[in-house]
Scaffold this active site. Structure first.
Site, short mmCIF file in Angstrom:
data_model
loop_
_atom_site.label_atom_id
_atom_site.label_comp_id
_atom_site.label_asym_id
_atom_site.label_seq_id
_atom_site.Cartn_x
_atom_site.Cartn_y
_atom_site.Cartn_z
N ARG A 90 33.05 32.28 52.12
CA ARG A 90 33.88 32.29 51.11
C ARG A 90 34.82 33.18 52.89
O ARG A 90 35.58 32.67 53.49
CB ARG A 90 34.41 33.10 50.12
N LYS B 55 41.60 35.01 51.72
CA LYS B 55 41.74 36.41 51.61
C LYS B 55 42.15 36.47 52.27
O LYS B 55 41.07 38.19 53.19
CB LYS B 55 39.94 36.64 50.54
N GLU C 239 46.39 32.04 37.73
CA GLU C 239 45.47 33.24 38.06
C GLU C 239 46.24 34.86 37.88
O GLU C 239 47.63 34.49 37.49
CB GLU C 239 44.53 33.37 39.04
N1 PXG Z 1 41.85 35.98 42.51
C1 PXG Z 1 42.70 36.86 43.23
C2 PXG Z 1 43.15 36.25 43.93
C3 PXG Z 1 41.88 37.37 44.31
O1 PXG Z 1 41.80 38.27 44.87
C4 PXG Z 1 39.76 37.11 42.23
C5 PXG Z 1 41.34 35.72 41.70
C6 PXG Z 1 38.63 36.70 41.80
O2 PXG Z 1 37.83 36.43 42.46
P1 PXG Z 1 36.00 36.53 42.76
O3 PXG Z 1 35.51 35.78 43.91
O4 PXG Z 1 36.01 37.92 42.88
O5 PXG Z 1 35.34 36.39 41.74
C7 PXG Z 1 40.05 37.59 43.92
C8 PXG Z 1 39.13 38.43 43.64
C9 PXG Z 1 40.89 44.63 43.05
C10 PXG Z 1 40.43 43.40 44.14
O6 PXG Z 1 40.80 45.54 43.50
C11 PXG Z 1 40.32 42.13 43.38
C12 PXG Z 1 39.71 40.99 43.83
C13 PXG Z 1 39.42 41.33 45.33
C14 PXG Z 1 39.63 42.41 45.84
C15 PXG Z 1 40.03 44.30 45.72
O7 PXG Z 1 41.61 44.29 41.77
N2 PXG Z 1 39.43 39.80 43.20
#
Ligand code: PXG
Length: 293
Positions: free
Chosen positions: A52, A151, A184
């Site tokens: 990713r 991201k 989300e």
């Molecule tokens: N939605 C968004 C916008 C994200 O940034 C997720 C969903 C979950 O994706 P994964 O691949 O992790 O299952 C994310 C990722 C934080 C933080 O500090 C959270 C994420 C990334 C970086 C920091 O809350 N989540």
């Protein structure tokens, strides 16, 4: 004890881990990142996170000066150098130092750093008692702007939505897309249960293609619970029987109220508990061994 940070191919002490004030990652949010978990000395879904990362980089024309394997190895090396067994990795790739001005072609080389540490997103009691959410007015970016799949280092939409939720006394906020459909939460994907079926917003509705979200699909199959991607509205959330979130940092966490409507009977749901147990089992039993780098 000072952490060892992986910075552009070298492990350095945290007070020596510095990037330039001319780095476009800082000046313009021009760069990409991943958040990755490791459990009992094994990195969870490492390949998927690095794939990713490469996709995010490709989408913004950032040419990675490291191979997929080198990036995977850097994650394991950083964890091993800090003697950590359980924790969280933040992997950041910036456009690199350049001049003042947007032009990324004036930046010589991208910079990459890896921090291995720990993360606590929500206090432990919320895993047992559930979260209350509010809907935020800040929308997920549309596909007509930078794809919400990237991201990128500019997370201000999500930061502003998180601020809205916190100001409203909630721990997390629901983000809608421009059509008013559910995308989300600010850092987690969202799932509801209705009539025995799990439903989650489509990627095309602005949800991040979360790696934990993909795990939820696998666990649903294992548990024999039907699951689909659908366009969801706030009405669907309010009238759901259960709701929960997934994300690397949050893992899986239950939701018991949204915009002051109790979800189901306002208690943590039985289906969620099955997912939590299966998720914890999986994270403890799979992953890339840190020592194997
Ligand atoms: N939605 C968004 C916008 C994200 O940034 C997720 C969903 C979950 O994706 P994964 O691949 O992790 O299952 C994310 C990722 C934080 C933080 O500090 C959270 C994420 C990334 C970086 C920091 O809350 N989540």
């Amino acid at each position: 004890m000072a952490l060892k940070i992986w910075l552009d191919g070298k492990l350095v002490d945290e007070d020596e881990a510095k990037v330039s004030v001319f780095d476009h990652g800082l000046l313009y949010g021009d760069g990409v990142f991943e958040g990755i978990r490791f459990y009992s000395g094994r990195v969870f879904r490492l390949e998927e996170h690095i794939s990713r990362l490469f996709d995010s980089a490709k989408a913004i024309l950032l040419k990675m000066p490291w191979t997929h394997k080198e990036v995977c190895d850097s994650v394991c090396e950083t964890i091993a150098a800090n003697g950590l067994v359980d924790g969280y990795v933040r992997l950041v790739v910036t456009r690199g130092a350049g001049g003042l001005g947007l032009n990324p072609y004036l930046c010589e080389t991208p910079s990459m750093f890896v921090i291995a540490s720990s993360i606590t997103l929500y206090p432990e009691e919320h895993y047992a008692n559930g979260l209350s959410l509010v809907t935020c007015s800040t929308r997920r970016p549309t596909h007509g702007s930078l794809s919400p799949q990237v991201k990128s280092l500019n997370y201000l939409n999500n930061v502003m939505a998180k601020v809205e939720a916190l100001k409203a006394g909630a721990m997390e906020g629901v983000m809608l897309n421009e059509q008013g459909c559910v995308a989300e939460c600010t850092g987690d994907n969202l799932f509801i249960l209705k009539n025995g079926k799990i439903r989650t917003p489509r990627i095309s509705d602005g949800a991040l293609d979360g790696i934990t979200r993909a795990v939820i699909f696998e666990l649903a199959e294992e548990l024999g619970i039907p699951m689909t991607e659908e366009t969801l509205t706030r009405y669907d959330l309010y009238t759901s029987e259960e709701c929960f979130l997934s994300g690397t940092a949050a893992e899986v966490i239950p939701v018991v109220a949204i915009d002051e409507r109790p979800i189901g009977d306002g208690q943590v749901g039985e289906t969620f508990k099955k997912f939590l147990e299966a998720f914890r089992k999986l994270t403890q039993s799979t992953g890339t061994p840190v020592g194997g780098a």
